[in-house]
Design a protein around this motif. Structure first.
Motif, PDB file in Angstrom:
ATOM      1  N   ILE A 146       5.679  -7.903 -12.075  1.00  0.00           N
ATOM      2  CA  ILE A 146       6.603  -6.769 -12.075  1.00  0.00           C
ATOM      3  C   ILE A 146       6.728  -6.233 -10.655  1.00  0.00           C
ATOM      4  O   ILE A 146       5.731  -5.973  -9.982  1.00  0.00           O
ATOM      5  N   THR A 147       7.959  -6.077 -10.193  1.00  0.00           N
ATOM      6  CA  THR A 147       8.187  -5.576  -8.840  1.00  0.00           C
ATOM      7  C   THR A 147       7.712  -4.130  -8.728  1.00  0.00           C
ATOM      8  O   THR A 147       8.096  -3.271  -9.529  1.00  0.00           O
ATOM      9  N   ALA A 148       6.869  -3.862  -7.741  1.00  0.00           N
ATOM     10  CA  ALA A 148       6.308  -2.529  -7.569  1.00  0.00           C
ATOM     11  C   ALA A 148       7.263  -1.622  -6.816  1.00  0.00           C
ATOM     12  O   ALA A 148       8.053  -2.075  -5.984  1.00  0.00           O
ATOM     13  N   ARG A 203       6.860  -7.168   0.046  1.00  0.00           N
ATOM     14  CA  ARG A 203       7.308  -7.145  -1.344  1.00  0.00           C
ATOM     15  C   ARG A 203       6.071  -7.290  -2.226  1.00  0.00           C
ATOM     16  O   ARG A 203       5.314  -8.257  -2.082  1.00  0.00           O
ATOM     17  N   ARG A 212       7.806   1.046  -3.914  1.00  0.00           N
ATOM     18  CA  ARG A 212       7.149   1.245  -2.626  1.00  0.00           C
ATOM     19  C   ARG A 212       7.489   2.624  -2.063  1.00  0.00           C
ATOM     20  O   ARG A 212       8.598   3.133  -2.209  1.00  0.00           O
ATOM     21  N   LYS A 270       1.452 -14.055   2.842  1.00  0.00           N
ATOM     22  CA  LYS A 270       1.294 -13.698   1.432  1.00  0.00           C
ATOM     23  C   LYS A 270      -0.172 -13.474   1.114  1.00  0.00           C
ATOM     24  O   LYS A 270      -1.030 -14.264   1.521  1.00  0.00           O
ATOM     25  N   THR A 295       4.303  -7.339  -6.123  1.00  0.00           N
ATOM     26  CA  THR A 295       4.457  -7.475  -7.572  1.00  0.00           C
ATOM     27  C   THR A 295       3.107  -7.278  -8.240  1.00  0.00           C
ATOM     28  O   THR A 295       2.058  -7.619  -7.673  1.00  0.00           O
ATOM     29  N   ALA A 306       3.140   0.272  -9.978  1.00  0.00           N
ATOM     30  CA  ALA A 306       3.916  -0.409 -11.013  1.00  0.00           C
ATOM     31  C   ALA A 306       3.261  -0.150 -12.356  1.00  0.00           C
ATOM     32  O   ALA A 306       2.029  -0.090 -12.460  1.00  0.00           O
ATOM     33  N   PHE A 349       2.020   1.366  -3.121  1.00  0.00           N
ATOM     34  CA  PHE A 349       2.800   0.659  -4.130  1.00  0.00           C
ATOM     35  C   PHE A 349       2.315   1.106  -5.504  1.00  0.00           C
ATOM     36  O   PHE A 349       1.164   1.515  -5.673  1.00  0.00           O
TER      37      PHE A 349
END
Length: 372
Positions: free
Chosen positions: A44-46, A38, A48, A76, A40, A55, A53
Motif C-alpha cells: 500500500i502506497t504510504a 516512494r 508522505r 531501494k 509502500t 499507511a 510516512f
C-alpha cells in the motif's frame, strides 16, 4: 534514515492499537524515510510528509508480517517486522503464586477433610468465589527445611483438585527454593528432568486436569537453549522483571539500567518490556511479559497506588501479577502479617476495574479467540 516507528517487531496489537472490525484490526503503520523516497507498506502506497510516512493496513491473522519498502534515487531499502494480533481482546489478568511447598507439606501432615480447610488454599477459594480469581500455584518439588517432597503428598484429594481445576492450576517452578537462580547456568537436561519430575507428581495427586504450563520459572532465568524444549512442553508465556529487577523487600531501583531476572533478554528487549509489558519472541514462539505487581514487594499504600494506576491506564489489556507462598506463613523469617490482605486487595481492585482472571498458558494470554 529508514525506520518503522510503529509497530515494533514482536509487539502485541489489540483493539487498543487501532480500529477493530469484523474484517480484522486496522492499524496505522508509520516511520521515517528519505523525503523523496516512494514508500509502500505491504504493497500500500504510504502518505508522505517530510521524513514521515504512514499507511493503514488491516491485520487478519494471529501472526502477521509487515513489510515496508522505500525506493528512490539513492536505491531501494526494505524493513520487515512480525507482530501478533490479539483478536477480540479484553481486560484480563494472570495471577500466580510462586515457591509453593509449605501448604502442601502441612496438608500432607495434617490430612484435613478438604484441602480448603487449610488457611492458604481456603483463602484463595474465597477470592475465587468473591472475585472470580483464577490462580496458578507454581510448585517446588521439595522443602530443604523439612525434607518434605511432593512424592509424599497423598492422592486422597485428587477428585477435589480436579473439581476445582477450572480456576486452580498447578505448575512446575523448581526442585527447591535454594540455591538461588538454580537454572541460570544449569544444563538443559537438569531443568527438564526436574520439570518432568514435578509435573508427574502433580498428575499423580491432582490429575492432568490440574496441570498447566508454568508462567514463571524460579528466578526467571534459564539458558536460551532451554526455551525450545520448554515450548515443546507447552510453555507459551514466561514472566519476569527484566529491567532493574527488585529481589527483596525495601530494595530501591538503581538509576543505571540493568537487566536481570528476565531469561537473558537484551537491554533493548528489556526496555521494550518495561514500556509495553508484553513482547512476542518469534524465534522461540513464546510471549514474554513483565510482572506488573509482585505483592510481597509492595507495602499496602504503594500497592494500592500501583494497582489504581494500572487500572486507570486503558492501554493495559493483559496483566501478569504474582506473589510468593512463604510470606503467608508465620514461621518464615520474612513473614508478612498483612500478606493475605495484600493478595485480596490486588484481586479485588483488578476485578473492580473490569479485569477478568485467566490463565495466560491457555489460548493466547487467556484469549481463546487467538489461535497461536
Amino acid at each position: 534514515m529508514f525506520e518503522i516507528l510503529f509497530p515494533a517487531h514482536g509487539e502485541i496489537l489489540s483493539r487498543k492499537s487501532g480500529m477493530e472490525k469484523a474484517s480484522g484490526l486496522q492499524i496505522r503503520v508509520y516511520g521515517i524515510a528519505r523525503p523523496a523516497d516512494r514508500v509502500t507498506v505491504n504493497g500500500i502506497t504510504a502518505i508522505r510528509c517530510g521524513e514521515r510516512f504512514e499507511a493503514d493496513i488491516t491485520l487478519t491473522e494471529f501472526r502477521s508480517t509487515i513489510t515496508v519498502c522505500a525506493e528512490g534515487s539513492r536505491g531501494k531499502s526494505m524493513r520487515e517486522i512480525k507482530v501478533i494480533y490479539d483478536k477480540n481482546s479484553f481486560r484480563r489478568a494472570n495471577f500466580c503464586m510462586d515457591d509453593n511447598i509449605f501448604a502442601f507439606a502441612e496438608v500432607a501432615r495434617d490430612l484435613p477433610e478438604s484441602i480448603f480447610d487449610h488457611f492458604y488454599f481456603g483463602h484463595f477459594k474465597k477470592l475465587h468465589e468473591r472475585y472470580g480469581l483464577k490462580l496458578t500455584l507454581n510448585l517446588f518439588y521439595g522443602d530443604l527445611r523439612t525434607s518434605f517432597t511432593l512424592d509424599r503428598f497423598p492422592d486422597r484429594y485428587k477428585e477435589e483438585w480436579i473439581a476445582n481445576s477450572d480456576w486452580l492450576k498447578l505448575a512446575f517452578h523448581a526442585k527447591t527454593e535454594f540455591p538461588d537462580r538454580p537454572y541460570q547456568n544449569a544444563e538443559d537436561e537438569q531443568l527438564l528432568a526436574e520439570y518432568d519430575q514435578v509435573c508427574n507428581e502433580i498428575i499423580r495427586f491432582a490429575g492432568k486436569e490440574s496441570l498447566i504450563a508454568p508462567p514463571n520459572i524460579h528466578w526467571a532465568m534459564v539458558k536460551p537453549s532451554a526455551l525450545k524444549p520448554l515450548r515443546e512442553r507447552g510453555v507459551r508465556f514466561l514472566g519476569g522483571l527484566f529491567l532493574n529487577a527488585r529481589t527483596r523487600i525495601g530494595e530501591n531501583f538503581d538509576d543505571t539500567l540493568s537487566c536481570d531476572i528476565g531469561y537473558f533478554k537484551s537491554e533493548e528487549d528489556s526496555l521494550f518490556l518495561s514500556q509495553k509489558q508484553l513482547m512476542y519472541d518469534f524465534d522461540h514462539d513464546i510471549c514474554f511479559g513483565t510482572e506488573a505487581i509482585v505483592c510481597n514487594l509492595e507495602e499496602m499504600p504503594e500497592l494500592e497506588r500501583k494497582l489504581a494506576a494500572l487500572a486507570a491506564d486503558e492501554r493495559n489489556e493483559a496483566l501478569h501479577l504474582l506473589s510468593h507462598e512463604q510470606y503467608s506463613f508465620p514461621f518464615y523469617e520474612s513473614y508478612l502479617p498483612d500478606h493475605q490482605q495484600r493478595l485480596e486487595t490486588t484481586v479485588r481492585m483488578l476485578a473492580q476495574a473490569g479485569f477478568k482472571f485467566v490463565f495466560f498458558s491457555e489460548g493466547f494470554l487467556g484469549n481463546s479467540d487467538c489461535i497461536s
